[in-house]
Design a protein around this motif. Sequence first.
Motif, mmCIF file in Angstrom:
data_model
loop_
_atom_site.group_PDB
_atom_site.id
_atom_site.type_symbol
_atom_site.label_atom_id
_atom_site.label_comp_id
_atom_site.label_asym_id
_atom_site.label_seq_id
_atom_site.Cartn_x
_atom_site.Cartn_y
_atom_site.Cartn_z
ATOM 1 N N VAL A 155 0.840 -1.202 0.000
ATOM 2 C CA VAL A 155 0.000 0.000 0.000
ATOM 3 C C VAL A 155 0.875 1.251 0.000
ATOM 4 O O VAL A 155 0.645 2.197 -0.766
ATOM 5 C CB VAL A 155 -0.942 0.001 1.222
ATOM 6 C CG1 VAL A 155 -1.692 1.328 1.322
ATOM 7 C CG2 VAL A 155 -1.932 -1.151 1.140
ATOM 8 N N CYS A 156 1.882 1.261 0.840
ATOM 9 C CA CYS A 156 2.760 2.435 0.959
ATOM 10 C C CYS A 156 3.540 2.705 -0.319
ATOM 11 O O CYS A 156 3.774 3.861 -0.680
ATOM 12 C CB CYS A 156 3.715 2.250 2.137
ATOM 13 S SG CYS A 156 2.892 2.320 3.742
ATOM 14 N N GLU A 157 3.945 1.655 -1.022
ATOM 15 C CA GLU A 157 4.662 1.834 -2.286
ATOM 16 C C GLU A 157 3.777 2.556 -3.302
ATOM 17 O O GLU A 157 4.237 3.463 -4.006
ATOM 18 C CB GLU A 157 5.096 0.473 -2.845
ATOM 19 C CG GLU A 157 6.237 -0.174 -2.069
ATOM 20 C CD GLU A 157 6.525 -1.585 -2.551
ATOM 21 O OE1 GLU A 157 5.840 -2.046 -3.500
ATOM 22 O OE2 GLU A 157 7.421 -2.240 -1.987
ATOM 23 N N CYS A 158 2.501 2.185 -3.368
ATOM 24 C CA CYS A 158 1.567 2.850 -4.278
ATOM 25 C C CYS A 158 1.352 4.304 -3.872
ATOM 26 O O CYS A 158 1.292 5.203 -4.727
ATOM 27 C CB CYS A 158 0.234 2.108 -4.302
ATOM 28 S SG CYS A 158 0.312 0.446 -4.991
ATOM 29 N N CYS A 159 1.249 4.542 -2.573
ATOM 30 C CA CYS A 159 1.060 5.902 -2.068
ATOM 31 C C CYS A 159 2.257 6.783 -2.433
ATOM 32 O O CYS A 159 2.096 7.925 -2.883
ATOM 33 C CB CYS A 159 0.873 5.887 -0.552
ATOM 34 S SG CYS A 159 -0.674 5.165 0.005
#
Length: 543
Positions: A167-171
């Motif tokens: 999730v954080c990589e996409c953010c």
Amino acid sequence: MIGFLETLLEDLVEFIFSTSGLVIVCCSLIYFIYKWIVSNHDVFAKRGIKFIPPRPIFGNFSDFFLGRKNLYAMVKDLYNYMPEEKIYGMFELGNAKYMIKDPGLLKQILVKDFDHFFDRGVNIEEDQDPLISLNIALINGKKWRDIRSTISPAFTVSKMKTMFQLVCECCSDTIDFLASEIKDGKPLLTNMKDLFGRFGTDIIASCAFGLKVNSFRDRENECYRHGQELVDLNGIHGLKFLFLLECPKIFKFLRLSLFSKKFSDFFKNTVWGIMKQREKDNIYRPDIINIMMEARKGKLRYDDSQQEKEGYATVKEIRIGEGMHHRKITDDEILAQCLTFFMAGFSTTNICMCFTAHELAINQDIQKTLLAEVDATTQALGGKPLTYEAVQNMQYLDMVVSESLRLWPPIPTSNRECTKPYRIEVDGTSYSIAVGELIYIPIVAIHHDPKYFPNPFSFDPERFNEQNKRNIIPYSYLPFGAGPRNCIGSRFALMEIKAILYYLLTKFTFEASEKTQIPIKMAKLQFFVNVEKGFWINLKPRN
């Protein structure tokens, strides 16, 4: 005799196709259709139960289907029709339903007597379309129990932690793109529904299917286009969705399909192709596909060794059939659950993020408090990436999201179908509910009832601070439902929403623009919650 019958038949055909014959046949047909539509309108009157008088075809929802009221307003009008009653009859199209208004009754029905109400009232036969008929949100009976118990371990805290990095990589990728769009430090006028839709596409593609998709740079990628098809419930698609939910027999008789062949082929080929590739190359990735592959082998287990601090809106998993999760899930069942996950990323989470951003933009004092918590969290991380634990410790962020879900619940109502004969006592009156009859849960109306939430139309996160949330009446707050049949993905949804808001607020503030609708107005004739003029907000770069 045969000649007489032939003559009679010829005269009958000639009469039917004559002008007067056509009029009589049409009038008779209309009469019989009308009688069929109103055939159950006396069901409550026969039992001496108070009810809202229905109209033909639309029941008590004519103002919604004729475009006079939005869904929120329609539900609240029905809820307030008998202010002093806790239960009474109503009609949604041709379906008679019991309106349940009291949180105590909801607890009894959704939890204590769950075995009498474990179906949702959508009866789709498996051979119609496995993508829908095996969906965890719609499936009924023992099949639902089997699938729920099998995939519940997929949504534990430990599984969320393994996906949080994805999730954080996409953010991070999205923030980099938005920063590149800023010119001379000027605010970026943004359609938040489009922004969060693309955000959600990238996260779902990564966390569910292991696909690297950048929907901001590749704006017409297949995942995004097909996701938009799922949530577009206007025109014929919306009519089919209505038939599916309210008239499944007509849906089947007309041989309708909710999804286009192009979408079904894309989705099946994507999921099965990824699974085959991983099996062939022995690939591991901490995402939903991998979890479903474990379930297919009967290896998915509950693995939470410790309790984590969670948000107020998170529903607690009630483990149905604890020993049943050794069952192996089938390929069609995997496909249907992946679709559930895919749809949720394009609808409910998107709606929550849009309303939250809007409320922060028009309530700058609340945004200022949240920004202070965001900055404190960033400082505490000391340059390290955001962690699942850090998000769970952001108390004010949880208060903001919880209040957004109260004021603007993405799913405004819910149903339950009686599966065993049931009798309930309400203030000295006994109500008998037969097998197949439906319970109507007016979530948005309860959330907006000043009896449970004073000054209900004010956006006030302090309702959910440590002191005040203890005073919230149980089962008056239902953004993800309640009981064993609650939303299985509430943890993931909240994790995604909070991570996206955190990353955006580290670089931008939300500001009202000339296109921001204040006060916001709900759109009419929409099956999904939506607003009239969209969610337009300025993203202002932070110093």
